[in-house]
Motif scaffolding. Structure first.
Motif, PDB file in Angstrom:
ATOM      1  N   ALA A   1     -17.851   1.542  -5.331  1.00 59.03           N
ATOM      2  CA  ALA A   1     -17.094   2.733  -5.461  1.00 59.03           C
ATOM      3  C   ALA A   1     -16.983   3.902  -4.569  1.00 59.03           C
ATOM      4  CB  ALA A   1     -17.384   3.002  -6.880  1.00 59.03           C
ATOM      5  N   GLY A   2     -16.553   3.839  -3.485  1.00 57.61           N
ATOM      6  CA  GLY A   2     -16.749   4.832  -2.360  1.00 57.61           C
ATOM      7  C   GLY A   2     -15.654   4.910  -1.608  1.00 57.61           C
ATOM      8  N   GLY A   3     -16.018   5.222  -0.197  1.00 53.06           N
ATOM      9  CA  GLY A   3     -14.813   5.020   0.915  1.00 53.06           C
ATOM     10  C   GLY A   3     -14.072   6.353   0.569  1.00 53.06           C
ATOM     11  N   ASP A   4     -12.608   6.142   1.098  1.00 55.14           N
ATOM     12  CA  ASP A   4     -11.791   7.370   0.903  1.00 55.14           C
ATOM     13  C   ASP A   4     -10.300   6.748   0.469  1.00 55.14           C
ATOM     14  OD1 ASP A   4     -10.631   5.368   2.744  1.00 55.14           O
ATOM     15  OD2 ASP A   4     -10.669   6.403   4.565  1.00 55.14           O
ATOM     16  N   GLY A   5     -10.419   5.809  -0.585  1.00 56.84           N
ATOM     17  CA  GLY A   5      -9.387   5.552  -1.338  1.00 56.84           C
ATOM     18  C   GLY A   5      -8.467   4.280  -0.562  1.00 56.84           C
ATOM     19  N   THR A   6      -8.869   3.989   0.598  1.00 56.45           N
ATOM     20  CA  THR A   6      -7.889   2.672   1.432  1.00 56.45           C
ATOM     21  C   THR A   6      -8.282   1.389   1.032  1.00 56.45           C
ATOM     22  OG1 THR A   6      -9.476   3.135   3.404  1.00 56.45           O
ATOM     23  CG2 THR A   6      -7.401   4.705   3.040  1.00 56.45           C
ATOM     24  N   ASP A   7      -9.707   1.187   0.616  1.00 57.21           N
ATOM     25  CA  ASP A   7     -10.161   0.126   0.365  1.00 57.21           C
ATOM     26  C   ASP A   7     -10.518  -0.399  -0.996  1.00 57.21           C
ATOM     27  OD1 ASP A   7      -9.772  -1.091   3.211  1.00 57.21           O
ATOM     28  OD2 ASP A   7     -11.534  -0.117   3.716  1.00 57.21           O
ATOM     29  N   GLN A   8     -11.001   0.622  -1.638  1.00 55.28           N
ATOM     30  CA  GLN A   8     -11.484   0.375  -3.081  1.00 55.28           C
ATOM     31  C   GLN A   8     -10.748   1.048  -4.204  1.00 55.28           C
ATOM     32  OE1 GLN A   8     -15.681   1.541  -2.716  1.00 55.28           O
ATOM     33  NE2 GLN A   8     -16.296  -0.674  -1.903  1.00 55.28           N
ATOM     34  N   PHE A   9     -11.154   1.850  -4.909  1.00 53.96           N
ATOM     35  CA  PHE A   9     -10.235   2.513  -6.036  1.00 53.96           C
ATOM     36  C   PHE A   9      -9.682   3.793  -5.115  1.00 53.96           C
ATOM     37  CE2 PHE A   9     -13.980   0.711  -8.233  1.00 53.96           C
ATOM     38  CZ  PHE A   9     -13.513   0.258  -9.490  1.00 53.96           C
ATOM     39  N   MET A  10      -8.398   4.094  -5.766  1.00 53.90           N
ATOM     40  CA  MET A  10      -7.584   5.266  -5.704  1.00 53.90           C
ATOM     41  C   MET A  10      -7.679   6.281  -6.135  1.00 53.90           C
ATOM     42  SD  MET A  10      -4.129   2.878  -5.013  1.00 53.90           S
ATOM     43  CE  MET A  10      -3.223   4.429  -4.168  1.00 53.90           C
ATOM     44  N   ASN A  11      -8.315   6.402  -7.516  1.00 52.53           N
ATOM     45  CA  ASN A  11      -8.512   7.744  -8.103  1.00 52.53           C
ATOM     46  C   ASN A  11      -9.721   8.407  -7.352  1.00 52.53           C
ATOM     47  OD1 ASN A  11      -9.385   9.484 -10.249  1.00 52.53           O
ATOM     48  ND2 ASN A  11      -7.632   8.660 -11.348  1.00 52.53           N
TER      49      ASN A  11
ATOM     50  N   ASP B   1      -2.509  -2.228  -8.422  1.00 55.28           N
ATOM     51  CA  ASP B   1      -3.540  -1.278  -8.841  1.00 55.28           C
ATOM     52  C   ASP B   1      -2.916  -0.673  -9.859  1.00 55.28           C
ATOM     53  OD1 ASP B   1      -5.880   0.733  -7.870  1.00 55.28           O
ATOM     54  OD2 ASP B   1      -4.324   1.953  -9.307  1.00 55.28           O
ATOM     55  N   VAL B   2      -3.505  -0.407 -10.876  1.00 57.86           N
ATOM     56  CA  VAL B   2      -3.165   0.313 -12.261  1.00 57.86           C
ATOM     57  C   VAL B   2      -4.114   1.245 -12.775  1.00 57.86           C
ATOM     58  CG1 VAL B   2      -3.796  -1.757 -13.755  1.00 57.86           C
ATOM     59  CG2 VAL B   2      -2.270  -0.074 -14.679  1.00 57.86           C
ATOM     60  N   GLN B   3      -3.670   2.224 -13.443  1.00 55.24           N
ATOM     61  CA  GLN B   3      -4.538   3.159 -13.880  1.00 55.24           C
ATOM     62  C   GLN B   3      -4.045   3.818 -15.153  1.00 55.24           C
ATOM     63  OE1 GLN B   3      -5.557   6.504 -11.057  1.00 55.24           O
ATOM     64  NE2 GLN B   3      -4.564   5.480  -9.401  1.00 55.24           N
ATOM     65  N   TYR B   4      -4.892   4.240 -16.298  1.00 53.53           N
ATOM     66  CA  TYR B   4      -4.523   4.779 -17.401  1.00 53.53           C
ATOM     67  C   TYR B   4      -5.345   6.178 -17.422  1.00 53.53           C
ATOM     68  CZ  TYR B   4      -4.117   6.501 -22.211  1.00 53.53           C
ATOM     69  OH  TYR B   4      -3.876   7.013 -23.326  1.00 53.53           O
TER      70      TYR B   4
ATOM     71  N   ILE C   1      -0.214   4.514 -14.699  1.00 50.79           N
ATOM     72  CA  ILE C   1       0.124   4.742 -13.247  1.00 50.79           C
ATOM     73  C   ILE C   1       0.079   3.338 -12.415  1.00 50.79           C
ATOM     74  CG2 ILE C   1      -0.349   5.902 -11.070  1.00 50.79           C
ATOM     75  CD1 ILE C   1      -1.669   8.041 -12.690  1.00 50.79           C
ATOM     76  N   TYR C   2       1.316   2.973 -12.041  1.00 52.90           N
ATOM     77  CA  TYR C   2       1.006   1.608 -11.195  1.00 52.90           C
ATOM     78  C   TYR C   2       1.230   1.877  -9.712  1.00 52.90           C
ATOM     79  CZ  TYR C   2       2.093   0.190 -16.030  1.00 52.90           C
ATOM     80  OH  TYR C   2       2.076   0.095 -17.475  1.00 52.90           O
ATOM     81  N   GLY C   3       0.713   0.942  -9.057  1.00 51.98           N
ATOM     82  CA  GLY C   3       0.917   1.118  -7.527  1.00 51.98           C
ATOM     83  C   GLY C   3       0.563  -0.070  -6.797  1.00 51.98           C
ATOM     84  N   VAL C   4       1.222  -0.243  -5.602  1.00 52.50           N
ATOM     85  CA  VAL C   4       0.662  -1.399  -4.586  1.00 52.50           C
ATOM     86  C   VAL C   4       0.437  -0.472  -3.210  1.00 52.50           C
ATOM     87  CG1 VAL C   4       1.397  -3.241  -3.459  1.00 52.50           C
ATOM     88  CG2 VAL C   4       2.047  -2.802  -5.574  1.00 52.50           C
ATOM     89  N   ARG C   5      -0.886  -1.014  -2.625  1.00 56.22           N
ATOM     90  CA  ARG C   5      -1.480  -0.459  -1.479  1.00 56.22           C
ATOM     91  C   ARG C   5      -1.465  -1.478  -0.309  1.00 56.22           C
ATOM     92  NH1 ARG C   5      -7.112   1.866  -2.468  1.00 56.22           N
ATOM     93  NH2 ARG C   5      -7.262  -0.344  -3.047  1.00 56.22           N
ATOM     94  N   VAL C   6      -0.825  -1.267   0.775  1.00 54.41           N
ATOM     95  CA  VAL C   6      -0.640  -2.069   1.986  1.00 54.41           C
ATOM     96  C   VAL C   6      -1.567  -1.539   3.191  1.00 54.41           C
ATOM     97  CG1 VAL C   6       0.691  -3.469   3.526  1.00 54.41           C
ATOM     98  CG2 VAL C   6       1.518  -3.028   1.126  1.00 54.41           C
ATOM     99  N   ASN C   7      -2.595  -2.349   3.602  1.00 56.94           N
ATOM    100  CA  ASN C   7      -3.508  -1.794   4.590  1.00 56.94           C
ATOM    101  C   ASN C   7      -3.069  -2.934   5.723  1.00 56.94           C
ATOM    102  OD1 ASN C   7      -4.342  -0.185   3.004  1.00 56.94           O
ATOM    103  ND2 ASN C   7      -6.350  -0.797   3.064  1.00 56.94           N
ATOM    104  N   ILE C   8      -2.733  -2.315   7.109  1.00 59.27           N
ATOM    105  CA  ILE C   8      -2.690  -2.949   8.171  1.00 59.27           C
ATOM    106  C   ILE C   8      -3.797  -2.432   9.346  1.00 59.27           C
ATOM    107  CG2 ILE C   8      -1.052  -3.585   9.981  1.00 59.27           C
ATOM    108  CD1 ILE C   8       1.209  -3.555   8.217  1.00 59.27           C
ATOM    109  N   ARG C   9      -4.624  -3.556   9.586  1.00 56.21           N
ATOM    110  CA  ARG C   9      -5.506  -3.045  10.794  1.00 56.21           C
ATOM    111  C   ARG C   9      -5.168  -3.862  11.880  1.00 56.21           C
ATOM    112  NH1 ARG C   9     -11.147  -2.955   6.965  1.00 56.21           N
ATOM    113  NH2 ARG C   9     -10.256  -1.307   5.738  1.00 56.21           N
ATOM    114  N   LEU C  10      -4.914  -3.212  13.095  1.00 55.90           N
ATOM    115  CA  LEU C  10      -4.490  -3.825  14.486  1.00 55.90           C
ATOM    116  C   LEU C  10      -5.853  -3.897  15.069  1.00 55.90           C
ATOM    117  CD1 LEU C  10      -1.152  -2.068  14.917  1.00 55.90           C
ATOM    118  CD2 LEU C  10      -1.470  -4.307  13.997  1.00 55.90           C
TER     119      LEU C  10
END
Length: 294
Positions: free
Chosen positions: A29-39, A266-269, A285-294
């Motif tokens: 549970a860390g990072g910047d919100g792009t790979d793990q949790f968003m909250n 991703d879903v949050q309450y 709160i519902y969401g979908v995150r898309v990551n593209i790494r070139l």
């Protein structure tokens, strides 16, 4: 950020960096919100984020050991995100100092880590007991003649404990690559409660590399957090904002569709930490995150 080995047991660093993830980082549970949790509450401890600049100048040192590491750092309190490498007014608004001790463990024959640290801020922040809230209350910038408190602090603790370990290492930034696998994580902190609007904070959950999509590199996380609001807010702030304890739960699953494409439902309450005129209702709160790494 420039790093320089001073001796086999000491590495110094200095420069400008994004400091949000500079302390109290869990493997699961860390990072910047792009790979793990968003909250944000499951990315970094919100108690010490008050007045923490997004990007600024820093200097410090890390002493790695076989058993873990000891680190210390100093931040300029001015947010320099849009100021490039301009050094004018360095430390003129204040200074932020922190230190952390991290210890590796082998409970149940599986790797883990525990860390304990603290952050002290020497800069003007609004006194929560002020008769009336100023714009942005309780956050800076502080207006002239506003009631302020110069010093604030947060002491924090966190841990990760693997339950299952897979072959290979995680492809994470930095020289240290944790093992792949999944397990439990947790955080706890206590703060001054004025000017910091959070008295204490708790979070925990389970996450890491998915046992169902290990061949693809899938990941998952289920986390919970609880924020205990300060009880030192003034009467007008109490009526306007209605500070109250907040809480939330988040669940995500990252499908690593290809080596360069990841899709994360991703879903949050969330129960908001405000109950006054500006309050909101409990929300899904519902969401979908898309990551593209070139």
């Amino acid at each position: 950020l420039y790093t320089q080995p001073i001796s086999p047991g000491l590495v110094a660093f200095a420069g400008k960096k994004n400091v949000i993830g500079a302390a109290d980082q869990d493997i699961f549970a860390g990072g910047d919100g792009t790979d793990q949790f968003m909250n944000q509450a499951l990315i970094a401890n919100p108690a010490y984020l008050l007045a923490l600049p997004y990007s600024t100048f820093t200097a410090g040192a890390v002493m790695p050991h076989d058993w873990g590491a000891v680190s210390a750092f100093v931040f300029d309190a001015t947010d320099r995100t849009h100021k490039g490498l301009d050094l004018d007014g360095l430390f003129s608004e204040g200074v932020i100092v922190g230190s952390e001790v991290k210890v590796k463990t082998r409970f149940f024959g599986k790797p883990g880590e525990h860390h304990l640290g603290g952050i002290w801020k020497h800069l003007d922040l609004y006194d929560l007991r002020a008769p009336a809230p100023a714009p942005g209350y309780p956050y800076p910038p502080v207006l002239p003649a506003a009631a302020t408190i110069r010093d604030s602090w947060t002491i924090y603790y966190g841990f990760d404990q693997y339950v299952q370990v897979f072959q290979g290492k995680r492809n994470t930034p930095g020289p240290v690559k944790p093992p792949r696998g999944w397990g439990f994580f947790g955080r706890a902190s206590i703060s001054d409660a004025n000017p910091t609007p959070i008295r204490y904070f708790l979070s925990g959950g389970i996450g890491g590399d998915s046992p169902f999509g290990d061949n693809r590199g899938d990941a998952f996380g289920l986390g919970w957090f609880y924020v205990d609001a300060s009880n030192e807010f003034g009467p007008v702030a109490q009526a306007t904002f209605g500070p109250q304890d907040g809480a939330g739960v988040e669940l995500f699953y990252r499908f690593q569709c290809t080596p360069w494409l990841a899709i994360t439902p991703d879903v949050q309450y969330v129960k908001p930490g405000l109950g006054g005129l500006t309050s909101g209702d409990n929300a899904f709160i519902y969401g979908v995150r898309v990551n593209i790494r070139l």
